[in-house]
Design a protein around this motif. Structure first.
Motif, PDB file in Angstrom:
ATOM      1  N   MET A   1       0.817  -1.191   0.000  1.00  0.00           N
ATOM      2  CA  MET A   1       0.000   0.000   0.000  1.00  0.00           C
ATOM      3  C   MET A   1       0.858   1.251   0.000  1.00  0.00           C
ATOM      4  O   MET A   1       0.510   2.226  -0.643  1.00  0.00           O
ATOM      5  N   THR A   2       1.978   1.229   0.709  1.00  0.00           N
ATOM      6  CA  THR A   2       2.802   2.434   0.755  1.00  0.00           C
ATOM      7  C   THR A   2       3.441   2.737  -0.593  1.00  0.00           C
ATOM      8  O   THR A   2       3.807   3.876  -0.849  1.00  0.00           O
ATOM      9  N   GLU A   3       3.546   1.717  -1.472  1.00  0.00           N
ATOM     10  CA  GLU A   3       4.084   1.967  -2.807  1.00  0.00           C
ATOM     11  C   GLU A   3       3.108   2.822  -3.615  1.00  0.00           C
ATOM     12  O   GLU A   3       3.510   3.656  -4.417  1.00  0.00           O
ATOM     13  N   LEU A   4       1.811   2.608  -3.435  1.00  0.00           N
ATOM     14  CA  LEU A   4       0.808   3.362  -4.171  1.00  0.00           C
ATOM     15  C   LEU A   4       0.705   4.804  -3.694  1.00  0.00           C
ATOM     16  O   LEU A   4       0.419   5.707  -4.473  1.00  0.00           O
ATOM     17  N   TYR A   5       0.906   5.001  -2.416  1.00  0.00           N
ATOM     18  CA  TYR A   5       0.785   6.330  -1.814  1.00  0.00           C
ATOM     19  C   TYR A   5       2.031   6.607  -0.965  1.00  0.00           C
ATOM     20  O   TYR A   5       1.972   6.601   0.269  1.00  0.00           O
ATOM     21  N   PRO A   6       3.159   6.872  -1.601  1.00  0.00           N
ATOM     22  CA  PRO A   6       4.429   6.978  -0.866  1.00  0.00           C
ATOM     23  C   PRO A   6       4.515   8.140   0.116  1.00  0.00           C
ATOM     24  O   PRO A   6       5.373   8.129   0.987  1.00  0.00           O
ATOM     25  N   HIS A   7       3.616   9.123   0.001  1.00  0.00           N
ATOM     26  CA  HIS A   7       3.661  10.263   0.916  1.00  0.00           C
ATOM     27  C   HIS A   7       2.509  10.272   1.915  1.00  0.00           C
ATOM     28  O   HIS A   7       2.383  11.205   2.715  1.00  0.00           O
ATOM     29  N   ALA A   8       1.687   9.249   1.862  1.00  0.00           N
ATOM     30  CA  ALA A   8       0.522   9.188   2.750  1.00  0.00           C
ATOM     31  C   ALA A   8       0.957   8.971   4.198  1.00  0.00           C
ATOM     32  O   ALA A   8       1.957   8.318   4.481  1.00  0.00           O
ATOM     33  N   ARG A   9       0.186   9.539   5.081  1.00  0.00           N
ATOM     34  CA  ARG A   9       0.385   9.278   6.504  1.00  0.00           C
ATOM     35  C   ARG A   9      -0.289   7.953   6.829  1.00  0.00           C
ATOM     36  O   ARG A   9      -1.333   7.613   6.267  1.00  0.00           O
ATOM     37  N   VAL A  10       0.305   7.222   7.750  1.00  0.00           N
ATOM     38  CA  VAL A  10      -0.202   5.901   8.118  1.00  0.00           C
ATOM     39  C   VAL A  10      -0.461   5.883   9.615  1.00  0.00           C
ATOM     40  O   VAL A  10       0.390   6.283  10.403  1.00  0.00           O
ATOM     41  N   VAL A  11      -1.646   5.401   9.988  1.00  0.00           N
ATOM     42  CA  VAL A  11      -1.990   5.249  11.399  1.00  0.00           C
ATOM     43  C   VAL A  11      -2.018   3.765  11.702  1.00  0.00           C
ATOM     44  O   VAL A  11      -2.808   3.013  11.123  1.00  0.00           O
ATOM     45  N   LEU A  12      -1.142   3.332  12.589  1.00  0.00           N
ATOM     46  CA  LEU A  12      -1.123   1.947  13.055  1.00  0.00           C
ATOM     47  C   LEU A  12      -1.803   1.923  14.411  1.00  0.00           C
ATOM     48  O   LEU A  12      -1.272   2.431  15.396  1.00  0.00           O
ATOM     49  N   SER A  13      -2.994   1.367  14.427  1.00  0.00           N
ATOM     50  CA  SER A  13      -3.758   1.276  15.670  1.00  0.00           C
ATOM     51  C   SER A  13      -3.280   0.042  16.432  1.00  0.00           C
ATOM     52  O   SER A  13      -3.364  -1.075  15.929  1.00  0.00           O
ATOM     53  N   VAL A  14      -2.762   0.280  17.623  1.00  0.00           N
ATOM     54  CA  VAL A  14      -2.209  -0.815  18.434  1.00  0.00           C
ATOM     55  C   VAL A  14      -2.953  -0.911  19.762  1.00  0.00           C
ATOM     56  O   VAL A  14      -3.637   0.027  20.181  1.00  0.00           O
ATOM     57  N   ARG A  15      -2.807  -2.062  20.364  1.00  0.00           N
ATOM     58  CA  ARG A  15      -3.357  -2.280  21.703  1.00  0.00           C
ATOM     59  C   ARG A  15      -2.652  -3.461  22.319  1.00  0.00           C
ATOM     60  O   ARG A  15      -1.882  -4.146  21.655  1.00  0.00           O
ATOM     61  N   ASP A  16      -2.917  -3.710  23.582  1.00  0.00           N
ATOM     62  CA  ASP A  16      -2.343  -4.859  24.257  1.00  0.00           C
ATOM     63  C   ASP A  16      -2.717  -6.117  23.474  1.00  0.00           C
ATOM     64  O   ASP A  16      -3.903  -6.331  23.182  1.00  0.00           O
ATOM     65  N   PRO A  17      -1.750  -6.967  23.113  1.00  0.00           N
ATOM     66  CA  PRO A  17      -2.053  -8.143  22.291  1.00  0.00           C
ATOM     67  C   PRO A  17      -3.087  -9.092  22.907  1.00  0.00           C
ATOM     68  O   PRO A  17      -3.940  -9.619  22.197  1.00  0.00           O
ATOM     69  N   LYS A  18      -3.028  -9.287  24.194  1.00  0.00           N
ATOM     70  CA  LYS A  18      -3.999 -10.179  24.854  1.00  0.00           C
ATOM     71  C   LYS A  18      -5.405  -9.571  24.791  1.00  0.00           C
ATOM     72  O   LYS A  18      -6.385 -10.272  24.512  1.00  0.00           O
ATOM     73  N   GLU A  19      -5.519  -8.263  25.038  1.00  0.00           N
ATOM     74  CA  GLU A  19      -6.817  -7.591  24.923  1.00  0.00           C
ATOM     75  C   GLU A  19      -7.333  -7.675  23.492  1.00  0.00           C
ATOM     76  O   GLU A  19      -8.510  -7.913  23.263  1.00  0.00           O
ATOM     77  N   TRP A  20      -6.424  -7.475  22.524  1.00  0.00           N
ATOM     78  CA  TRP A  20      -6.826  -7.568  21.125  1.00  0.00           C
ATOM     79  C   TRP A  20      -7.357  -8.964  20.824  1.00  0.00           C
ATOM     80  O   TRP A  20      -8.403  -9.109  20.200  1.00  0.00           O
ATOM     81  N   TYR A  21      -6.642  -9.988  21.259  1.00  0.00           N
ATOM     82  CA  TYR A  21      -7.067 -11.357  20.960  1.00  0.00           C
ATOM     83  C   TYR A  21      -8.436 -11.647  21.573  1.00  0.00           C
ATOM     84  O   TYR A  21      -9.320 -12.206  20.913  1.00  0.00           O
ATOM     85  N   ASN A  22      -8.629 -11.266  22.827  1.00  0.00           N
ATOM     86  CA  ASN A  22      -9.920 -11.519  23.476  1.00  0.00           C
ATOM     87  C   ASN A  22     -11.056 -10.809  22.740  1.00  0.00           C
ATOM     88  O   ASN A  22     -12.134 -11.362  22.558  1.00  0.00           O
ATOM     89  N   SER A  23     -10.802  -9.589  22.294  1.00  0.00           N
ATOM     90  CA  SER A  23     -11.811  -8.847  21.551  1.00  0.00           C
ATOM     91  C   SER A  23     -12.080  -9.492  20.189  1.00  0.00           C
ATOM     92  O   SER A  23     -13.236  -9.673  19.783  1.00  0.00           O
ATOM     93  N   ALA A  24     -11.012  -9.849  19.483  1.00  0.00           N
ATOM     94  CA  ALA A  24     -11.164 -10.479  18.161  1.00  0.00           C
ATOM     95  C   ALA A  24     -11.877 -11.826  18.284  1.00  0.00           C
ATOM     96  O   ALA A  24     -12.740 -12.162  17.466  1.00  0.00           O
ATOM     97  N   ARG A  25     -11.539 -12.592  19.307  1.00  0.00           N
ATOM     98  CA  ARG A  25     -12.177 -13.904  19.501  1.00  0.00           C
ATOM     99  C   ARG A  25     -13.671 -13.749  19.771  1.00  0.00           C
ATOM    100  O   ARG A  25     -14.483 -14.556  19.343  1.00  0.00           O
ATOM    101  N   ALA A  26     -14.048 -12.673  20.434  1.00  0.00           N
ATOM    102  CA  ALA A  26     -15.460 -12.442  20.750  1.00  0.00           C
ATOM    103  C   ALA A  26     -16.233 -11.862  19.569  1.00  0.00           C
ATOM    104  O   ALA A  26     -17.463 -11.874  19.576  1.00  0.00           O
ATOM    105  N   THR A  27     -15.511 -11.370  18.552  1.00  0.00           N
ATOM    106  CA  THR A  27     -16.191 -10.677  17.446  1.00  0.00           C
ATOM    107  C   THR A  27     -15.792 -11.264  16.104  1.00  0.00           C
ATOM    108  O   THR A  27     -16.412 -12.192  15.621  1.00  0.00           O
TER     109      THR A  27
END
Length: 143
Positions: A1-27
Protein backbone atom coordinates in the motif's frame (compact mmCIF):
# COMPACT_ATOMS: atom_id res chain seq x y z
CA UNK A 1 0.00 0.00 0.00
CA UNK A 2 2.80 2.43 0.76
CA UNK A 3 4.08 1.97 -2.81
CA UNK A 4 0.81 3.36 -4.17
CA UNK A 5 0.78 6.33 -1.81
CA UNK A 6 4.43 6.98 -0.87
CA UNK A 7 3.66 10.26 0.92
CA UNK A 8 0.52 9.19 2.75
CA UNK A 9 0.38 9.28 6.50
CA UNK A 10 -0.20 5.90 8.12
CA UNK A 11 -1.99 5.25 11.40
CA UNK A 12 -1.12 1.95 13.06
CA UNK A 13 -3.76 1.28 15.67
CA UNK A 14 -2.21 -0.81 18.43
CA UNK A 15 -3.36 -2.28 21.70
CA UNK A 16 -2.34 -4.86 24.26
CA UNK A 17 -2.05 -8.14 22.29
CA UNK A 18 -4.00 -10.18 24.85
CA UNK A 19 -6.82 -7.59 24.92
CA UNK A 20 -6.83 -7.57 21.12
CA UNK A 21 -7.07 -11.36 20.96
CA UNK A 22 -9.92 -11.52 23.48
CA UNK A 23 -11.81 -8.85 21.55
CA UNK A 24 -11.16 -10.48 18.16
CA UNK A 25 -12.18 -13.90 19.50
CA UNK A 26 -15.46 -12.44 20.75
CA UNK A 27 -16.19 -10.68 17.45
CA UNK A 28 -14.40 -11.11 14.11
CA UNK A 29 -13.05 -14.58 14.93
CA UNK A 30 -16.29 -15.85 16.48
CA UNK A 31 -17.74 -18.28 13.94
CA UNK A 32 -20.83 -19.07 16.06
CA UNK A 33 -21.72 -15.40 16.32
CA UNK A 34 -21.27 -14.97 12.59
CA UNK A 35 -23.60 -17.92 11.88
CA UNK A 36 -26.24 -16.40 14.20
CA UNK A 37 -25.90 -13.05 12.44
CA UNK A 38 -26.24 -14.70 9.03
CA UNK A 39 -29.47 -16.39 10.13
CA UNK A 40 -30.95 -13.28 11.73
CA UNK A 41 -33.85 -11.55 10.05
CA UNK A 42 -32.78 -7.97 10.75
CA UNK A 43 -31.01 -6.33 7.80
CA UNK A 44 -28.44 -4.81 10.18
CA UNK A 45 -27.52 -8.29 11.43
CA UNK A 46 -27.03 -9.65 7.92
CA UNK A 47 -24.93 -6.60 7.04
CA UNK A 48 -22.80 -7.19 10.15
CA UNK A 49 -22.32 -10.84 9.13
CA UNK A 50 -21.11 -9.72 5.70
CA UNK A 51 -18.72 -7.26 7.34
CA UNK A 52 -17.34 -9.95 9.63
CA UNK A 53 -16.86 -12.30 6.69
CA UNK A 54 -15.04 -9.55 4.77
CA UNK A 55 -12.75 -8.87 7.74
CA UNK A 56 -12.01 -12.56 8.20
CA UNK A 57 -11.31 -12.99 4.47
CA UNK A 58 -9.00 -9.96 4.45
CA UNK A 59 -7.12 -11.27 7.47
CA UNK A 60 -6.78 -14.72 5.89
CA UNK A 61 -5.53 -13.20 2.61
CA UNK A 62 -2.77 -11.45 4.57
CA UNK A 63 -1.69 -14.72 6.18
CA UNK A 64 -3.43 -14.25 9.51
CA UNK A 65 -4.30 -17.56 11.19
CA UNK A 66 -7.99 -16.89 11.88
CA UNK A 67 -8.70 -20.47 12.92
CA UNK A 68 -5.68 -21.02 15.17
CA UNK A 69 -5.13 -20.59 18.87
CA UNK A 70 -4.26 -17.61 20.99
CA UNK A 71 -0.47 -17.84 20.82
CA UNK A 72 -0.34 -18.06 17.03
CA UNK A 73 -2.93 -15.31 16.60
CA UNK A 74 -1.06 -12.97 18.95
CA UNK A 75 2.26 -13.76 17.26
CA UNK A 76 0.70 -12.91 13.88
CA UNK A 77 -0.77 -9.69 15.30
CA UNK A 78 2.65 -8.66 16.64
CA UNK A 79 4.40 -9.57 13.35
CA UNK A 80 1.92 -7.41 11.47
CA UNK A 81 2.55 -4.41 13.74
CA UNK A 82 6.32 -4.83 13.40
CA UNK A 83 6.05 -5.16 9.61
CA UNK A 84 4.13 -1.88 9.43
CA UNK A 85 6.68 -0.16 11.66
CA UNK A 86 9.51 -1.46 9.47
CA UNK A 87 7.83 -0.55 6.16
CA UNK A 88 6.70 3.00 6.91
CA UNK A 89 8.95 5.99 7.36
CA UNK A 90 8.64 7.03 11.04
CA UNK A 91 7.87 10.61 9.95
CA UNK A 92 4.72 9.32 8.22
CA UNK A 93 3.68 6.82 10.90
CA UNK A 94 1.54 7.33 13.98
CA UNK A 95 1.53 4.36 16.33
CA UNK A 96 -1.76 5.06 18.02
CA UNK A 97 -3.80 3.66 20.88
CA UNK A 98 -7.49 4.54 20.75
CA UNK A 99 -7.34 5.26 24.47
CA UNK A 100 -5.29 8.35 23.58
CA UNK A 101 -8.37 10.03 22.12
CA UNK A 102 -8.50 12.83 19.58
CA UNK A 103 -5.38 14.85 20.38
CA UNK A 104 -2.52 12.74 18.96
CA UNK A 105 -4.60 11.61 15.99
CA UNK A 106 -5.68 15.13 15.04
CA UNK A 107 -2.18 16.54 15.57
CA UNK A 108 -0.73 13.86 13.28
CA UNK A 109 -3.35 14.52 10.59
CA UNK A 110 -3.05 18.30 10.94
CA UNK A 111 -6.71 18.88 11.76
CA UNK A 112 -8.55 20.51 14.64
CA UNK A 113 -9.77 18.40 17.53
CA UNK A 114 -13.55 17.96 17.19
CA UNK A 115 -15.88 19.42 19.79
CA UNK A 116 -17.48 15.97 20.14
CA UNK A 117 -16.37 13.30 22.60
CA UNK A 118 -14.16 10.61 21.13
CA UNK A 119 -16.28 7.60 20.05
CA UNK A 120 -15.93 4.64 22.38
CA UNK A 121 -18.09 2.00 20.66
CA UNK A 122 -15.28 -0.50 20.22
CA UNK A 123 -14.17 -0.70 23.83
CA UNK A 124 -14.04 -4.12 25.41
CA UNK A 125 -17.44 -5.74 25.32
CA UNK A 126 -19.37 -2.87 23.73
CA UNK A 127 -18.95 -3.98 20.11
CA UNK A 128 -19.43 -7.65 21.00
CA UNK A 129 -22.58 -6.76 22.94
CA UNK A 130 -23.99 -4.88 19.95
CA UNK A 131 -23.33 -7.87 17.72
CA UNK A 132 -24.95 -10.29 20.17
CA UNK A 133 -28.04 -8.06 20.32
CA UNK A 134 -28.20 -8.00 16.52
CA UNK A 135 -27.80 -11.77 16.33
CA UNK A 136 -30.63 -12.22 18.81
CA UNK A 137 -32.87 -9.84 16.88
CA UNK A 138 -32.87 -7.17 19.57
CA UNK A 139 -32.93 -3.52 18.61
CA UNK A 140 -29.70 -1.68 19.38
CA UNK A 141 -30.45 1.54 21.18
CA UNK A 142 -26.79 2.66 21.20
CA UNK A 143 -26.26 3.05 17.46
Amino acid sequence: MTELYPHARVVLSVRDPKEWYNSARATILNQDLRRHLEQAVLPDARQMAETLLSLTDAMTARGFPVDHGEQEAIASFERHNEAVRAAVDPDRLLVYEVRQGWEPLCAFLGVDVPDKPFPRGTEAGVFAGKMRRLAGGEADSTS
